[in-house]
Enzyme design. Structure first.
Site, PDB file in Angstrom:
ATOM      1  CD  GLU A 183      40.632  18.561  36.186  1.00 10.89           C
ATOM      2  OE1 GLU A 183      40.964  18.675  37.377  1.00 10.89           O
ATOM      3  OE2 GLU A 183      41.464  18.398  35.264  1.00 10.89           O
ATOM      4  CG  ASN A 226      45.074  22.352  40.074  1.00  8.82           C
ATOM      5  OD1 ASN A 226      44.863  21.880  41.188  1.00  8.82           O
ATOM      6  ND2 ASN A 226      44.173  22.324  39.100  1.00  8.82           N
ATOM      7  CD1 TRP A 227      50.658  20.540  43.164  1.00 13.47           C
ATOM      8  CD2 TRP A 227      50.743  19.871  45.302  1.00 13.47           C
ATOM      9  NE1 TRP A 227      51.844  20.989  43.692  1.00 13.47           N
ATOM     10  CE2 TRP A 227      51.925  20.592  45.003  1.00 13.47           C
ATOM     11  CE3 TRP A 227      50.575  19.354  46.583  1.00 13.47           C
ATOM     12  CZ2 TRP A 227      52.933  20.798  45.954  1.00 13.47           C
ATOM     13  CZ3 TRP A 227      51.578  19.562  47.529  1.00 13.47           C
ATOM     14  CH2 TRP A 227      52.749  20.268  47.207  1.00 13.47           C
ATOM     15  CD  GLU A 240      43.858  25.631  33.542  1.00 12.97           C
ATOM     16  OE1 GLU A 240      45.015  25.276  33.736  1.00 12.97           O
ATOM     17  OE2 GLU A 240      42.886  25.178  34.165  1.00 12.97           O
ATOM     18  CG  HIS A 276      40.410  23.394  37.125  1.00  7.77           C
ATOM     19  ND1 HIS A 276      40.084  22.230  36.471  1.00  7.77           N
ATOM     20  CD2 HIS A 276      41.737  23.590  36.913  1.00  7.77           C
ATOM     21  CE1 HIS A 276      41.172  21.735  35.894  1.00  7.77           C
ATOM     22  NE2 HIS A 276      42.187  22.544  36.149  1.00  7.77           N
ATOM     23  N   GLY A 305      49.256  21.598  35.892  1.00  8.28           N
ATOM     24  CA  GLY A 305      48.682  20.428  36.536  1.00  8.28           C
ATOM     25  C   GLY A 305      49.724  19.325  36.715  1.00  8.28           C
ATOM     26  N   GLY A 306      49.745  18.371  35.782  1.00 10.21           N
ATOM     27  CA  GLY A 306      50.601  17.185  35.913  1.00 10.21           C
ATOM     28  C   GLY A 306      52.056  17.500  36.222  1.00 10.21           C
TER      29      GLY A 306
END
Ligand code: PEP
Length: 253
Positions: free
Chosen positions: A98, A10-11, A168, A96, A235-236
């Protein structure tokens, strides 16, 4: 049942078009052709086209970070499933944390989005996870159970093979704190039990459950070795091709 592992990068809101193309090419060359693991990347909407071309005819798949449930119309800023399909997207991340915490997305929104995605032959990655406060109040299972049931409420039996769930824990996303393999497995086993109650044991045994939250090359293998963890939502570490490739390698059995 053996489940084919699935790792998705996930960018988030990272990479401009040129950077996305370069990263996709680097990921493609680092990972090569994976016969034993499904791999996808989810760039920002604006870079889907460039990344689709960079991935070319490789086995790497294209995912989107979100979608709107309506087919078209006056929804400024939103993107429809038609638009994603036209760019070769095969998976869509829904719910997600976020999106939930920063953009006010509700369980009801997630359900509408899941229904829309599954109504169109795409794969859905439904994210669930508790906050630190909820974990400390021993509400983890209650929270993820509610998110799971609400998100999958409208799913038909024949759509189950296109469902992926990502656990998550919010306190582990982008924080460098990872759930321990035991903590993650406990929640994954609980989720599989809830899926079995909803869809039956056999279909539930085939659903991929990803773990997400500060997965790195150094901790991926131990997490993915857990019986109910079938890969990860990354992610990162997905922004560095070598790290992402090392995580994919950890998912290969
Ligand atoms: C994510 O945002 O889905 C995620 C897991 O991020 P990170 O790997 O950076 O914790």
């Amino acid at each position: 049942m053996t489940r084919r592992p699935f790792v998705c990068g996930n960018w988030k809101m990272n990479t401009n078009a040129a950077e996305a193309e370069a990263l996709a090419k680097a990921v493609r060359s680092e990972i090569g052709e994976g016969e034993d693991v499904d791999v996808a990347v989810a760039p920002p909407f604006t870079n889907l086209d460039r990344v689709a071309h960079a991935l070319g005819d490789s086995s790497l798949r294209l995912a989107a970070q979100d979608v709107h449930w309506e087919a078209k119309g006056a929804f400024t800023g939103a993107v429809s499933i038609d638009m994603l399909e036209a760019l070769c997207v095969t998976s869509v991340i829904i719910g997600h944390s976020e999106r939930r915490s920063l953009f006010g997305e509700t369980d009801a929104d997630c359900r509408r989005k899941v229904d829309a995605v599954l109504g169109r032959e795409l794969q859905v990655i439904l994210c669930v996870g508790e906050s630190l406060e909820q974990r400390e109040a021993s509400q983890t299972l209650e929270v993820v159970g509610r998110q799971l049931e609400a998100g999958l409420e409208g799913v038909q039996d024949d759509q189950v093979p296109r469902v992926v769930v990502a656990y998550e824990p919010v306190w582990a996303i982008g924080t460098g704190k990872t759930a321990s393999p035991d903590q993650a497995q406990e929640v994954h086993a609980f989720l599989r039990g809830r899926l079995a109650a909803r869809f039956g044991p056999e279909p539930a045994a085939g659903i991929r459950l990803q773990y997400g939250g500060s997965v790195k090359p150094g901790n991926a293998r131990e997490l993915f070795a857990q019986p109910d963890i079938d890969g990860g939502l990354i992610g990162g570490a997905a922004l560095k091709a070598a790290d992402f490739a090392a995580i994919v390698a950890a998912a290969r059995s």
